[in-house]
Write a protein that holds these residues in place. Structure first.
Motif, PDB file in Angstrom:
ATOM      1  N   SER A 133      12.353   6.318  -3.533  1.00 28.97           N
ATOM      2  CA  SER A 133      12.941   5.718  -4.129  1.00 28.97           C
ATOM      3  C   SER A 133      13.844   7.424  -4.108  1.00 28.97           C
ATOM      4  O   SER A 133      14.030   8.167  -3.508  1.00 28.97           O
ATOM      5  N   PRO A 134      15.819   7.015  -4.319  1.00 29.89           N
ATOM      6  CA  PRO A 134      16.597   8.279  -4.028  1.00 29.89           C
ATOM      7  C   PRO A 134      16.509   9.011  -4.105  1.00 29.89           C
ATOM      8  O   PRO A 134      16.055  10.513  -3.516  1.00 29.89           O
TER       9      PRO A 134
ATOM     10  N   PRO B 204       2.297   7.321  -6.232  1.00 31.33           N
ATOM     11  CA  PRO B 204       2.580   8.017  -5.743  1.00 31.33           C
ATOM     12  C   PRO B 204       2.953   8.998  -6.353  1.00 31.33           C
ATOM     13  O   PRO B 204       3.911   8.510  -7.803  1.00 31.33           O
ATOM     14  N   ASP B 205       3.508  10.217  -7.250  1.00 27.07           N
ATOM     15  CA  ASP B 205       4.478  10.814  -8.495  1.00 27.07           C
ATOM     16  C   ASP B 205       5.193  10.618  -8.132  1.00 27.07           C
ATOM     17  O   ASP B 205       6.334  10.352  -7.268  1.00 27.07           O
ATOM     18  N   VAL B 206       6.559  10.573  -8.711  1.00 25.13           N
ATOM     19  CA  VAL B 206       7.454  10.099  -9.489  1.00 25.13           C
ATOM     20  C   VAL B 206       8.445  10.890  -8.619  1.00 25.13           C
ATOM     21  O   VAL B 206       9.657  10.726  -9.130  1.00 25.13           O
ATOM     22  N   ALA B 207       8.481  12.190  -8.851  1.00 28.25           N
ATOM     23  CA  ALA B 207       9.373  13.295  -8.393  1.00 28.25           C
ATOM     24  C   ALA B 207       8.985  13.483  -6.955  1.00 28.25           C
ATOM     25  O   ALA B 207      10.431  13.055  -6.316  1.00 28.25           O
ATOM     26  N   THR B 208       7.761  13.549  -6.412  1.00 30.21           N
ATOM     27  CA  THR B 208       8.492  13.893  -4.900  1.00 30.21           C
ATOM     28  C   THR B 208       7.399  13.659  -4.360  1.00 30.21           C
ATOM     29  O   THR B 208       7.408  13.623  -3.183  1.00 30.21           O
ATOM     30  N   TYR B 209       6.752  12.292  -4.448  1.00 29.22           N
ATOM     31  CA  TYR B 209       5.787  11.567  -4.232  1.00 29.22           C
ATOM     32  C   TYR B 209       4.178  11.869  -4.250  1.00 29.22           C
ATOM     33  O   TYR B 209       3.490  10.711  -3.772  1.00 29.22           O
ATOM     34  N   ILE B 210       4.206  13.095  -2.909  1.00 25.47           N
ATOM     35  CA  ILE B 210       2.769  13.909  -3.361  1.00 25.47           C
ATOM     36  C   ILE B 210       2.568  15.143  -4.830  1.00 25.47           C
ATOM     37  O   ILE B 210       1.289  15.068  -3.592  1.00 25.47           O
TER      38      ILE B 210
ATOM     39  N   TRP C  22      -2.532   8.131  -0.354  1.00 29.29           N
ATOM     40  CA  TRP C  22      -3.937   7.178  -0.361  1.00 29.29           C
ATOM     41  C   TRP C  22      -3.981   6.737  -1.804  1.00 29.29           C
ATOM     42  O   TRP C  22      -4.609   7.575  -2.646  1.00 29.29           O
ATOM     43  N   THR C  23      -3.732   4.909  -2.243  1.00 30.47           N
ATOM     44  CA  THR C  23      -3.971   5.074  -3.531  1.00 30.47           C
ATOM     45  C   THR C  23      -5.039   3.775  -3.935  1.00 30.47           C
ATOM     46  O   THR C  23      -5.586   3.605  -5.021  1.00 30.47           O
ATOM     47  N   GLU C  24      -4.846   2.984  -2.893  1.00 33.70           N
ATOM     48  CA  GLU C  24      -6.558   2.031  -2.967  1.00 33.70           C
ATOM     49  C   GLU C  24      -6.949   1.621  -1.299  1.00 33.70           C
ATOM     50  O   GLU C  24      -6.073   1.810  -0.174  1.00 33.70           O
ATOM     51  N   GLY C  25      -8.091   1.170  -1.500  1.00 28.38           N
ATOM     52  CA  GLY C  25      -8.269   0.749  -0.498  1.00 28.38           C
ATOM     53  C   GLY C  25     -10.055   2.336  -0.069  1.00 28.38           C
ATOM     54  O   GLY C  25     -10.043   2.927  -0.457  1.00 28.38           O
TER      55      GLY C  25
END
Length: 486
Positions: A145-146, A112-118, A75-78
């Motif tokens: 991302s991959p 989102p975290d650039v490595a593991t999303y969370i 949850w980043t916005e809203g």
């Protein structure tokens, strides 16, 4: 990370989609909506039967398989309600794909975290939840991302997919026509190409000659790794699919050109998935296409003929539903199909009036319409499911959307108002003519009745006397028979 609201919902399994009657390339005979629905419910998963390997590093490439899943969103916005609504929609998508949703999790982050999303700490917590629930898949509410997919899989030790892969899997299950299957495969390969990877030592395995699996010449020598060879094969397959789709779209273009030549106005039904577009098409035309309470039940467009209360004919096309964050690979692959919307004279934008946030649905659909160049087409908002909607919500939508009508495709309420609104929004009959047509020109009389509005008609000794309003192009053909008498 907060636990959400899922209580082991019932598994739904759907394995086919509506077959368009106008698709000349369909591999099977057209089926009715009832047969399609029976076919889609014929095969279901059997719980507990699985051959999944414990160690995911034992396999080099793995096909998408969904059974018992845990959902996770950032949850980043809203508002919190909007974040929960997005995760509920992801749960509905997972169930449509044939999964059993065990748990839903939301994490509040700035991005989102650039490595593991969370984030690493939350990823460890997620791994514990996966082990406790016995899940075999984690579905993330976003496009990862991959590297994010790889790093998160290394922590949770089960397969991780994102929202885009899930939607692509649903489309693959529901595609029925040859064109639809090719479009979905192209979108899947476009998504897979940057994410293709091997495991362990397999990643650097080199091929060449016999080691290339019989490729030999053309395998680019002994220095090419297997993953490079697979990528090259995927690119070749994508090029072939693009050529096939271009060839198959010619039939659709031919039919569209014929309708334009006959000056028959075209109306396209667009809207959010499961908003009731196919139900509305059946109510207006009796088309008998598949109607199901599931996401993306319709993939192949269906075109039917209808008429306004004044007798003016028009074509009505049902199209694929849209969704928030619709994968751009699908938009590109289905571009030839979505041209039915962009080339229409009028768009019926169907909205689910009973949804918790119908305004968000409207905004998501209009974003896709802008992407395909259909935002310049006249739009009539059709607020559907009035029988199940809150009257206050309906009133709020009517105030927000000035050119709108409230209907219920299930009960038929408001359909007469909808037809009247369609008639008012169709391109005008801008020429009024008075002509005396010889009896050997019955073809012109028929065209005036089909394409125009006949105000009066009289049969005389010399021919058929007509007073009518017609399109400008037809008026030009009738000029030779013009008369001042009526």
């Amino acid at each position: 990370m907060t636990s959400a609201f899922f209580e082991d919902p019932q598994v739904r399994r759907e394995d086919a989609a509506d077959l368009t009657a106008e698709d000349r390339f369909a591999e099977d005979e057209p089926l009715t909506g009832e047969l399609d629905l029976a076919d889609r419910q014929a095969l279901r998963r059997v719980a507990g039967l699985s051959t999944e390997l414990t160690d995911i590093t034992e396999v080099e490439y793995r096909a998408l398989r969904l059974e018992r899943v845990v959902l996770v969103g950032v949850w980043t916005e809203g508002t919190a309600e909007q974040a929960e609504a997005s995760l509920r929609e992801l749960a509905a998508l997972a169930e449509t794909a044939g999964s059993q949703v065990l748990e839903g999790l939301i994490q509040r982050r700035g991005r989102p975290d650039v490595a593991t999303y969370i984030g690493s700490g939350k990823a460890d917590e997620l791994a514990e939840i996966v082990r406790a629930t016995g899940a075999d898949t984690v579905i993330c509410d976003g496009e990862l991302s991959p590297s994010q997919l790889r790093h998160l899989e290394e922590v949770v030790k089960v397969k991780v997919i994102d929202r885009t892969a899930l939607i692509l899997d649903i489309f693959a299950q529901h595609a029925r026509s040859r064109e639809g299957k090719a479009q979905v495969e192209l979108a899947q390969l476009d998504y897979l190409l940057p994410r293709l990877r091997g495991w362990g030592g397999n990643l650097s395995r080199q091929v060449g000659g016999r080691a290339a699996g019989g490729v030999g010449i053309g395998g680019r020598g002994p220095g090419e790794t297997k993953i490079e060879l697979d990528r090259r094969r995927i690119r070749a397959r994508m090029a072939k699919l693009r050529r096939q789709i271009a060839e198959m779209s010619k039939a659709r273009d031919t039919m569209r050109s014929a309708r334009r030549q006959n000056r028959i106005p075209s109306v396209a039904i667009a809207g959010y998935t499961n908003a009731g577009k196919s139900s509305l098409l059946n109510r207006l035309t009796g088309a008998g296409v598949l109607v199901e309470d599931a996401l993306f039940a319709t993939l192949d467009p269906t075109v039917r003929r209808a008429a306004t209360p004044g007798g003016r004919p028009f074509t009505l096309a049902d199209t694929v539903g849209f969704v928030r964050h619709l994968p751009h690979q699908l938009v590109e692959a289905f571009r030839s199909t979505l041209e039915e919307v962009a080339d229409a004279d009028l768009i019926l934008h169907v909205v689910d009036g009973s949804d918790a946030d119908p305004e968000a649905q409207i905004d998501a659909v209009r974003e896709v319409l802008r992407e395909i160049g259909a935002d310049r087409v006249t739009e009539l908002v059709v607020i559907n499911k009035a029988d199940a909607a809150d009257p206050l919500t309906l009133a709020r939508l009517r105030r927000r959307e000035k050119n709108s009508v409230v209907v219920s495709a299930r009960t038929g309420a408001g359909i007469d108002d909808l037809l009247a609104a369609i008639e008012a929004d169709l391109p005008g009959l801008d020429r009024e003519v008075r002509v005396l047509l010889p009896y050997d020109r019955g073809d012109l009389v028929t065209r005036v009745h089909d394409l125009g509005e006949v105000l009066s008609q009289e049969h005389t000794g010399e021919g058929t006397l007509l007073h009518a309003r017609v399109p400008a192009a037809l008026a030009g053909e009738l000029e030779a028979y013009a008369t001042a008498q009526v």
